[in-house]
Design a protein around this motif. Structure first.
Motif, PDB file in Angstrom:
ATOM      1  N   ASP A 104       2.108   5.760  -0.901  1.00 12.16           N
ATOM      2  CA  ASP A 104       1.742   5.099   0.356  1.00 12.16           C
ATOM      3  C   ASP A 104       0.232   4.976   0.486  1.00 12.16           C
ATOM      4  O   ASP A 104      -0.303   3.893   0.786  1.00 12.16           O
ATOM      5  N   PHE A 138       2.733  -4.122   4.850  1.00 14.35           N
ATOM      6  CA  PHE A 138       1.306  -4.174   5.184  1.00 14.35           C
ATOM      7  C   PHE A 138       0.893  -5.578   5.603  1.00 14.35           C
ATOM      8  O   PHE A 138       0.118  -5.762   6.543  1.00 14.35           O
ATOM      9  N   LYS A 150      -1.826   1.437   0.111  1.00 16.72           N
ATOM     10  CA  LYS A 150      -2.473   0.975   1.346  1.00 16.72           C
ATOM     11  C   LYS A 150      -3.953   0.691   1.096  1.00 16.72           C
ATOM     12  O   LYS A 150      -4.494  -0.324   1.557  1.00 16.72           O
TER      13      LYS A 150
END
Length: 434
Positions: free
Chosen positions: A390, A217, A394
């Motif tokens: 995920d 990220f 995130k």
């Protein structure tokens, strides 16, 4: 007549060694100042709710009895049950447990979980004990601790030198202390259990996968490709191995590893699976891996790389080595691996840090999934678990990154601000019991 003159001995004042509790309190106070945290709530969050110290006897294989000291510190439960690991290590003491429990409070809050923070363990070198001795030590500790943990009160998990087997022993011992009708309903007293004993598929890789995702990220935000990037890992247990595994799949190159036994490097690259297989047949050690050369312990963090992943113990990056680090990014797989002085040097040098309470939160998020799975009598598949991880990670990363950019502050302070603000809101809405 000769006059004897006494030589004055120069007295040098000893500077006390900075502990993890000093670090976490400075981090907390920095963030609290930033958000103008209410003084009364600052007082509450500056101390732990409960501190449990247990001295307990265990009979060894040879018939001798040894006395062990175990700890469980419960920092805060404003958002839900205490949550945090149990570690077996010679460095475990009340100061370390306090700091780690406080970090867990911020970590669970930042992740948006209905948990507070706790931590503990046993002061022990597990390598000196047999499998059967470790089982008896674990079960005796659990029996002594049983009234202070519970699936809706305090939920331990694996940490340094503990694993799914340890959690299975704890769960079994705890459930055996409950009335018969309640035993199966208490399976979620711990998380990180084996798959066949109520564990979550994918829990073993969750923390390392979260470290990898945090790096991914960050790279996306910086418009940087991970392909060809060199990374080094301190600690090659679950966290270090899985982080390296996923980074290698993305095209990054592992060039150095350090564990409790030694350090190795190969700037051309070390194949993660080859090193893992070697360590498995070498009692967990990476020493003398044939496709790498040995490195002095103190030189490890100075090695040429793009990304550094400290995934072992606390206080590893300090003012002694921070100025020599060549990495552009520090991704904290361990809890508290960078102390305050070391961090100041890194930030002044323009080195980015993904803080522990964000970077290694994949483990506690997966623990929450396991707790829910047990609580609701469900069974989640691996692909479902990874998809949920995920999404959750995130959300956390984007929130911290946006806050740090908006407020022009480092990511650790931003993460702390978000975590503390959530707890402050809970206290403001509920009030303080008179």
């Amino acid at each position: 007549m000769a006059i004897a003159t006494a030589k004055l001995k120069k007295v040098t004042k000893k500077v006390p060694v900075r502990g993890m509790m000093d670090n976490v309190m400075e981090q907390f106070n920095t963030a609290a100042d930033q958000i103008n945290l209410h003084p009364n709530i600052r007082k509450i969050l500056s101390i732990t709710n409960n501190e449990i110290i247990i001295n307990f006897p265990v009979k060894m294989d040879n018939g001798d009895v040894e006395i062990f000291t175990g700890y469980r510190v419960q920092h805060n439960n404003a958002l839900g049950p205490y949550k945090g690991g149990l570690r077996y290590h010679p460095t475990v003491d009340i100061d370390a447990a306090r700091a780690l429990a406080m970090w867990m409070t911020w970590k669970t809050s930042l992740a948006g979980l209905p948990y507070g923070g706790g931590k503990g363990g046993i002061k022990i070198d597990p390598s000196k004990y047999s499998h059967s001795e470790l089982e008896r030590i674990t079960r005796r500790f659990t029996f002594a601790l049983a009234d202070n943990i519970g699936p809706e009160h305090d939920i331990p998990a694996p940490d340094v030198n503990t694993n799914s087997q340890t959690m299975a022993w704890i769960a079994d011992t705890y459930m055996s202390t409950r009335p018969p009708a309640e035993r199966t309903a208490n399976q979620h007293v711990v998380t990180g259990k084996p798959d066949g004993s109520g564990g979550l598929e994918g829990r073993d890789r969750a923390t390392g996968y979260g470290v990898y995702l945090s790096i991914k990220f960050w790279a996306e935000k910086k418009s940087v490709s991970l392909k060809g990037k060199k990374f080094i890992v301190q600690g090659f247990g679950n966290v270090g191995y899985w982080a390296a595994h996923f980074l290698e799949k993305d095209g990054a190159k592992l060039v150095a590893v350090q564990d409790a036994f030694g350090s190795i490097q190969n700037q051309k690259g070390i194949t993660v699976e080859d090193l893992f297989k070697y360590s498995q047949i070498n009692d967990g050690s990476i020493v003398d891996f044939p496709n790498a050369m040995s490195v002095k312990k103190e030189e490890f963090f100075t090695l040429d790389c793009d990304i550094c992943i400290p995934a072992a113990l606390g206080n590893q990056i300090t003012k002694k080595n921070a100025s020599k680090i060549k990495a552009k990014l520090i991704a904290e797989g361990a809890n508290g691996p960078t102390n305050v002085e070391g961090e100041k040097i890194l930030l002044e040098r323009g080195i980015s840090i993904i803080p522990d309470i964000l970077c290694n939160s994949g483990g506690v998020v997966a623990s929450y999934f396991e707790w829910l799975q047990n609580r609701n009598g469900e069974l989640w598949q691996l692909d479902e678990v990874m998809t949920k991880l995920d999404k959750k990670l995130k959300e956390s990363f984007d929130k911290v990154y946006a806050y740090s950019e908006r407020e022009a502050m480092d990511m650790r302070t931003a993460a702390f601000c978000i975590a503390i603000e959530r707890i402050e809101k809970a206290y403001v809405q509920r009030g303080i019991f008179p």
